[in-house]
Motif scaffolding. Sequence first.
Motif, PDB file in Angstrom:
ATOM      1  N   HIS A  37      48.287 -37.007 -72.634  1.00  0.00           N
ATOM      2  CA  HIS A  37      48.060 -37.888 -73.549  1.00  0.00           C
ATOM      3  C   HIS A  37      48.143 -39.253 -72.780  1.00  0.00           C
ATOM      4  N   PHE A  38      47.396 -40.448 -73.433  1.00  0.00           N
ATOM      5  CA  PHE A  38      47.260 -41.495 -72.638  1.00  0.00           C
ATOM      6  C   PHE A  38      48.628 -42.184 -72.647  1.00  0.00           C
ATOM      7  N   THR A  39      49.545 -42.322 -73.320  1.00  0.00           N
ATOM      8  CA  THR A  39      50.775 -42.779 -73.289  1.00  0.00           C
ATOM      9  C   THR A  39      51.575 -42.089 -71.958  1.00  0.00           C
ATOM     10  N   PHE A  40      51.388 -40.992 -71.903  1.00  0.00           N
ATOM     11  CA  PHE A  40      52.094 -40.418 -70.703  1.00  0.00           C
ATOM     12  C   PHE A  40      51.276 -40.734 -69.058  1.00  0.00           C
ATOM     13  N   SER A  41      49.994 -40.831 -69.519  1.00  0.00           N
ATOM     14  CA  SER A  41      49.184 -41.238 -68.145  1.00  0.00           C
ATOM     15  C   SER A  41      49.689 -42.640 -67.782  1.00  0.00           C
ATOM     16  N   ILE A  42      49.586 -43.439 -68.905  1.00  0.00           N
ATOM     17  CA  ILE A  42      50.161 -44.792 -68.718  1.00  0.00           C
ATOM     18  C   ILE A  42      51.620 -44.793 -67.965  1.00  0.00           C
ATOM     19  N   LEU A  43      52.507 -44.070 -68.244  1.00  0.00           N
ATOM     20  CA  LEU A  43      53.691 -44.043 -67.502  1.00  0.00           C
ATOM     21  C   LEU A  43      53.577 -43.653 -66.063  1.00  0.00           C
ATOM     22  N   ILE A  44      52.782 -42.681 -65.886  1.00  0.00           N
ATOM     23  CA  ILE A  44      52.662 -42.198 -64.294  1.00  0.00           C
ATOM     24  C   ILE A  44      51.731 -43.341 -63.734  1.00  0.00           C
ATOM     25  N   SER A  45      50.698 -43.520 -64.287  1.00  0.00           N
ATOM     26  CA  SER A  45      49.559 -44.432 -63.493  1.00  0.00           C
ATOM     27  C   SER A  45      50.390 -45.898 -63.238  1.00  0.00           C
ATOM     28  N   GLY A  46      51.205 -46.489 -64.280  1.00  0.00           N
ATOM     29  CA  GLY A  46      51.850 -47.625 -63.952  1.00  0.00           C
ATOM     30  C   GLY A  46      52.783 -47.837 -62.984  1.00  0.00           C
ATOM     31  N   SER A  47      53.565 -46.595 -62.861  1.00  0.00           N
ATOM     32  CA  SER A  47      54.461 -46.492 -61.886  1.00  0.00           C
ATOM     33  C   SER A  47      53.838 -46.741 -60.546  1.00  0.00           C
ATOM     34  N   VAL A  48      52.729 -45.918 -60.301  1.00  0.00           N
ATOM     35  CA  VAL A  48      51.844 -45.940 -59.127  1.00  0.00           C
ATOM     36  C   VAL A  48      51.287 -47.140 -58.666  1.00  0.00           C
ATOM     37  N   GLY A  49      50.786 -48.002 -59.924  1.00  0.00           N
ATOM     38  CA  GLY A  49      50.345 -49.526 -59.794  1.00  0.00           C
ATOM     39  C   GLY A  49      51.367 -50.595 -59.476  1.00  0.00           C
ATOM     40  N   ALA A  50      52.587 -49.993 -60.028  1.00  0.00           N
ATOM     41  CA  ALA A  50      53.760 -50.941 -59.617  1.00  0.00           C
ATOM     42  C   ALA A  50      54.146 -51.057 -58.215  1.00  0.00           C
ATOM     43  N   ILE A  51      54.204 -49.704 -57.604  1.00  0.00           N
ATOM     44  CA  ILE A  51      54.626 -49.673 -56.227  1.00  0.00           C
ATOM     45  C   ILE A  51      53.391 -50.594 -55.257  1.00  0.00           C
TER      46      ILE A  51
END
Length: 141
Positions: free
Chosen positions: A38-52
């Motif tokens: 689901h895109f909300t979970f994808s945002i959680l994971i991808s946001g963490s990688v982008g944040a690094i």
Amino acid sequence: MFKKKSIFTFLRAQVAAFLGGLTDYGLMILLTEIFKLHFTFSILISGSVGAIINFSINRFWVFKNHSGYSSCINNQLFKFALVVLGSISLKSFGTLILQKTFQIDYRIGRIITDSFVSYGFNYPLIKYWVFRVNEKQSATE
């Protein structure tokens, strides 16, 4: 009148945000479309990688606030993590609201939401709170 240094700092921060955001957005699409999260979970994971990616570029290139003290980086990481949690929450919630309320495709809703979150939330907090340079630091540089 804007200081020349402030304009360049802002532009460098936008490059950092773009690179982190590009990674974030691309990974969100991959996780949602290919791995069927689901895109909300994808945002959680991808946001963490982008944040690094964003943190690293901001620390070493944009704000050049990378003293060798471990307490300094720990403090910056903690503050940055709080900003990222807020950012990811706002992005997920905003994208979900746009999708559920206005039937806007999550990919478009995410871009709209990101625009507001990036300039109104992330940049001010990262500049003035996470990587703030105090008078003592600026005098030694």
